[in-house]
Design a protein around this motif. Structure first.
Motif, PDB file in Angstrom:
ATOM      1  N   GLN A 209      -5.232 -13.262  -6.131  1.00  0.00           N
ATOM      2  CA  GLN A 209      -6.490 -12.539  -6.179  1.00  0.00           C
ATOM      3  C   GLN A 209      -6.660 -11.942  -7.560  1.00  0.00           C
ATOM      4  O   GLN A 209      -5.713 -11.426  -8.150  1.00  0.00           O
ATOM      5  CB  GLN A 209      -6.522 -11.398  -5.145  1.00  0.00           C
ATOM      6  N   ARG A 210      -7.880 -12.054  -8.124  1.00  0.00           N
ATOM      7  CA  ARG A 210      -8.186 -11.447  -9.409  1.00  0.00           C
ATOM      8  C   ARG A 210      -9.386 -10.526  -9.240  1.00  0.00           C
ATOM      9  O   ARG A 210     -10.343 -10.876  -8.555  1.00  0.00           O
ATOM     10  CB  ARG A 210      -8.532 -12.510 -10.457  1.00  0.00           C
ATOM     11  N   THR A 211      -9.328  -9.344  -9.859  1.00  0.00           N
ATOM     12  CA  THR A 211     -10.450  -8.415  -9.804  1.00  0.00           C
ATOM     13  C   THR A 211     -10.617  -7.745 -11.155  1.00  0.00           C
ATOM     14  O   THR A 211      -9.651  -7.553 -11.893  1.00  0.00           O
ATOM     15  CB  THR A 211     -10.240  -7.308  -8.743  1.00  0.00           C
ATOM     16  N   THR A 212     -11.859  -7.393 -11.465  1.00  0.00           N
ATOM     17  CA  THR A 212     -12.173  -6.648 -12.682  1.00  0.00           C
ATOM     18  C   THR A 212     -13.301  -5.675 -12.364  1.00  0.00           C
ATOM     19  O   THR A 212     -14.427  -6.097 -12.132  1.00  0.00           O
ATOM     20  CB  THR A 212     -12.612  -7.584 -13.818  1.00  0.00           C
ATOM     21  N   PRO A 213     -13.019  -4.373 -12.339  1.00  0.00           N
ATOM     22  CA  PRO A 213     -14.083  -3.399 -12.096  1.00  0.00           C
ATOM     23  C   PRO A 213     -15.067  -3.363 -13.260  1.00  0.00           C
ATOM     24  O   PRO A 213     -14.660  -3.475 -14.418  1.00  0.00           O
ATOM     25  CB  PRO A 213     -13.326  -2.065 -11.984  1.00  0.00           C
TER      26      PRO A 213
ATOM     27  N   PHE B 108      -4.944  -3.057  -1.624  1.00  0.00           N
ATOM     28  CA  PHE B 108      -5.510  -2.853  -2.955  1.00  0.00           C
ATOM     29  C   PHE B 108      -6.991  -2.470  -2.860  1.00  0.00           C
ATOM     30  O   PHE B 108      -7.445  -1.520  -3.523  1.00  0.00           O
ATOM     31  CB  PHE B 108      -5.344  -4.123  -3.789  1.00  0.00           C
ATOM     32  N   LEU B 109      -7.745  -3.187  -2.055  1.00  0.00           N
ATOM     33  CA  LEU B 109      -9.169  -2.884  -1.881  1.00  0.00           C
ATOM     34  C   LEU B 109      -9.353  -1.491  -1.302  1.00  0.00           C
ATOM     35  O   LEU B 109     -10.245  -0.744  -1.729  1.00  0.00           O
ATOM     36  CB  LEU B 109      -9.818  -3.933  -0.984  1.00  0.00           C
ATOM     37  N   LYS B 110      -8.515  -1.140  -0.343  1.00  0.00           N
ATOM     38  CA  LYS B 110      -8.599   0.183   0.292  1.00  0.00           C
ATOM     39  C   LYS B 110      -8.329   1.287  -0.729  1.00  0.00           C
ATOM     40  O   LYS B 110      -9.045   2.300  -0.779  1.00  0.00           O
ATOM     41  CB  LYS B 110      -7.595   0.265   1.446  1.00  0.00           C
ATOM     42  N   ARG B 111      -7.310   1.107  -1.564  1.00  0.00           N
ATOM     43  CA  ARG B 111      -6.966   2.137  -2.541  1.00  0.00           C
ATOM     44  C   ARG B 111      -8.039   2.249  -3.628  1.00  0.00           C
ATOM     45  O   ARG B 111      -8.302   3.342  -4.140  1.00  0.00           O
ATOM     46  CB  ARG B 111      -5.596   1.837  -3.148  1.00  0.00           C
ATOM     47  N   CYS B 112      -8.662   1.128  -3.982  1.00  0.00           N
ATOM     48  CA  CYS B 112      -9.776   1.178  -4.938  1.00  0.00           C
ATOM     49  C   CYS B 112     -10.950   1.944  -4.346  1.00  0.00           C
ATOM     50  O   CYS B 112     -11.587   2.760  -5.035  1.00  0.00           O
ATOM     51  CB  CYS B 112     -10.207  -0.234  -5.334  1.00  0.00           C
ATOM     52  N   ASP B 113     -11.245   1.688  -3.089  1.00  0.00           N
ATOM     53  CA  ASP B 113     -12.339   2.396  -2.427  1.00  0.00           C
ATOM     54  C   ASP B 113     -12.055   3.892  -2.373  1.00  0.00           C
ATOM     55  O   ASP B 113     -12.941   4.722  -2.635  1.00  0.00           O
ATOM     56  CB  ASP B 113     -12.540   1.851  -1.008  1.00  0.00           C
TER      57      ASP B 113
ATOM     58  N   ILE C  33     -15.571  -2.496  -7.634  1.00  0.00           N
ATOM     59  CA  ILE C  33     -15.132  -3.850  -7.973  1.00  0.00           C
ATOM     60  C   ILE C  33     -16.343  -4.771  -7.930  1.00  0.00           C
ATOM     61  O   ILE C  33     -17.196  -4.653  -7.045  1.00  0.00           O
ATOM     62  CB  ILE C  33     -14.058  -4.344  -6.980  1.00  0.00           C
ATOM     63  N   ASN C  34     -16.424  -5.680  -8.879  1.00  0.00           N
ATOM     64  CA  ASN C  34     -17.531  -6.634  -8.885  1.00  0.00           C
ATOM     65  C   ASN C  34     -17.594  -7.394  -7.561  1.00  0.00           C
ATOM     66  O   ASN C  34     -16.586  -7.901  -7.080  1.00  0.00           O
ATOM     67  CB  ASN C  34     -17.361  -7.628 -10.039  1.00  0.00           C
ATOM     68  N   ASN C  35     -18.781  -7.454  -6.981  1.00  0.00           N
ATOM     69  CA  ASN C  35     -19.006  -8.177  -5.719  1.00  0.00           C
ATOM     70  C   ASN C  35     -18.030  -7.709  -4.627  1.00  0.00           C
ATOM     71  O   ASN C  35     -17.433  -8.516  -3.916  1.00  0.00           O
ATOM     72  CB  ASN C  35     -18.855  -9.686  -5.941  1.00  0.00           C
TER      73      ASN C  35
ATOM     74  N   SER D 278     -18.146  -9.087  -1.076  1.00  0.00           N
ATOM     75  CA  SER D 278     -17.711 -10.464  -0.833  1.00  0.00           C
ATOM     76  C   SER D 278     -16.255 -10.542  -0.381  1.00  0.00           C
ATOM     77  O   SER D 278     -15.804 -11.594   0.070  1.00  0.00           O
ATOM     78  CB  SER D 278     -17.901 -11.308  -2.102  1.00  0.00           C
ATOM     79  N   TRP D 279     -15.528  -9.424  -0.530  1.00  0.00           N
ATOM     80  CA  TRP D 279     -14.130  -9.394  -0.087  1.00  0.00           C
ATOM     81  C   TRP D 279     -13.986  -8.926   1.348  1.00  0.00           C
ATOM     82  O   TRP D 279     -12.868  -8.839   1.873  1.00  0.00           O
ATOM     83  CB  TRP D 279     -13.315  -8.484  -1.012  1.00  0.00           C
ATOM     84  N   ASN D 280     -15.098  -8.609   2.008  1.00  0.00           N
ATOM     85  CA  ASN D 280     -15.048  -8.189   3.415  1.00  0.00           C
ATOM     86  C   ASN D 280     -14.960  -9.432   4.307  1.00  0.00           C
ATOM     87  O   ASN D 280     -15.942  -9.871   4.913  1.00  0.00           O
ATOM     88  CB  ASN D 280     -16.285  -7.357   3.765  1.00  0.00           C
ATOM     89  N   LEU D 281     -13.771 -10.015   4.377  1.00  0.00           N
ATOM     90  CA  LEU D 281     -13.551 -11.273   5.092  1.00  0.00           C
ATOM     91  C   LEU D 281     -12.443 -11.104   6.128  1.00  0.00           C
ATOM     92  O   LEU D 281     -11.653 -10.158   6.067  1.00  0.00           O
ATOM     93  CB  LEU D 281     -13.148 -12.380   4.102  1.00  0.00           C
ATOM     94  N   THR D 282     -12.387 -12.047   7.042  1.00  0.00           N
ATOM     95  CA  THR D 282     -11.259 -12.078   7.978  1.00  0.00           C
ATOM     96  C   THR D 282     -10.005 -12.472   7.198  1.00  0.00           C
ATOM     97  O   THR D 282     -10.100 -13.074   6.121  1.00  0.00           O
ATOM     98  CB  THR D 282     -11.500 -13.096   9.093  1.00  0.00           C
ATOM     99  N   PRO D 283      -8.825 -12.138   7.703  1.00  0.00           N
ATOM    100  CA  PRO D 283      -7.596 -12.504   6.989  1.00  0.00           C
ATOM    101  C   PRO D 283      -7.515 -13.997   6.672  1.00  0.00           C
ATOM    102  O   PRO D 283      -7.049 -14.387   5.593  1.00  0.00           O
ATOM    103  CB  PRO D 283      -6.490 -12.071   7.950  1.00  0.00           C
TER     104      PRO D 283
END
Length: 219
Positions: free
Chosen positions: A12-16, A106-111, A117-119, A122-127
């Motif tokens: 996974q790659r992310t850039t705020p 990671f997403l939870k801690r960013c929130d 985070i960009n888009n 779009s990361w709100n997906l099933t596992p």
């Protein structure tokens, strides 16, 4: 040359966006962060900065520390490889369940830290879909922090190879007298830094760069 990125099948790659703007300054320190703007009609106007300022010498260190704090619980798991540089974060693993759990953490801690985070939606997906998306992205090709990834391999980018080729051509030209001028110590140090970075990308040991390092030490 290419170096296999072993045992990795998802990443996974992310850039705020505008990462420094996510870093507020405490009220008691804001008076020490002032911007002076020259007015067209003469004189200056002072502005108090309430967020970490782009260009501040201390800001990259603060930003990197914030990123480390966010990813540290994932780093401690040791089954997920985490690489960061300021606001760029990449996680990779060959363990599907641990990988998905790490991405969600990671997403939870960013929130929780109010790091956008960009888009993000779009990361709100099933596992299952999250794992599939990350696997498809891992196949590549993509560039991350100056390195090119493709199907489990990593190599130097075409841009960096071209930079090194131009530097080599100029050095040869100066030495042979075909090109006027000289190379400054700063420019030579930059070339050596690029060589070391590119060697690391393909796991080339530094002892093979003995001649380069000896030339660097001589200046």
């Amino acid at each position: 040359r290419r170096h296999t990125e072993l045992s990795t099948s998802s990443h996974q790659r992310t850039t705020p966006p505008a990462f420094f703007d996510h870093l507020p300054l405490e009220l008691e320190v804001q008076k020490f962060h002032v911007l002076r703007v020259k007015e067209p009609v003469g004189g200056f106007t002072l502005f108090t900065i309430t967020r970490a300022a782009m260009g501040g010498s201390d800001v990259p260190g603060v930003a990197q520390t914030v990123t480390w704090v966010i990813v540290w619980p994932i780093v401690e798991q040791r089954c997920v490889d985490v690489r960061t540089m300021l606001d760029d974060v990449r996680m990779a693993s060959s363990h599907p369940e641990e990988f998905v759990a790490s991405v969600l953490l990671f997403l939870k801690r960013c929130d929780e830290a109010q790091i956008k985070i960009n888009n993000r939606e779009s990361w709100n997906l099933t596992p299952e879909l999250l794992l599939q998306r990350c696997h498809d992205d891992w196949v590549g090709p993509f560039i991350f922090l100056g390195e090119e990834y493709h199907g489990g391999y990593v190599c130097n980018t075409t841009k960096n190879v071209e930079k090194l080729r131009r530097a080599h051509t100029r050095l040869e030209g100066i030495q042979a007298g075909r090109i006027a001028g000289a190379l400054t110590r700063r420019q030579f140090a930059s070339v050596v830094g690029l060589i070391i970075f590119m060697a690391h990308t393909i796991s080339l040991p530094l002892w093979k760069l003995f001649t380069v390092l000896r030339a660097y030490a001589s200046i």
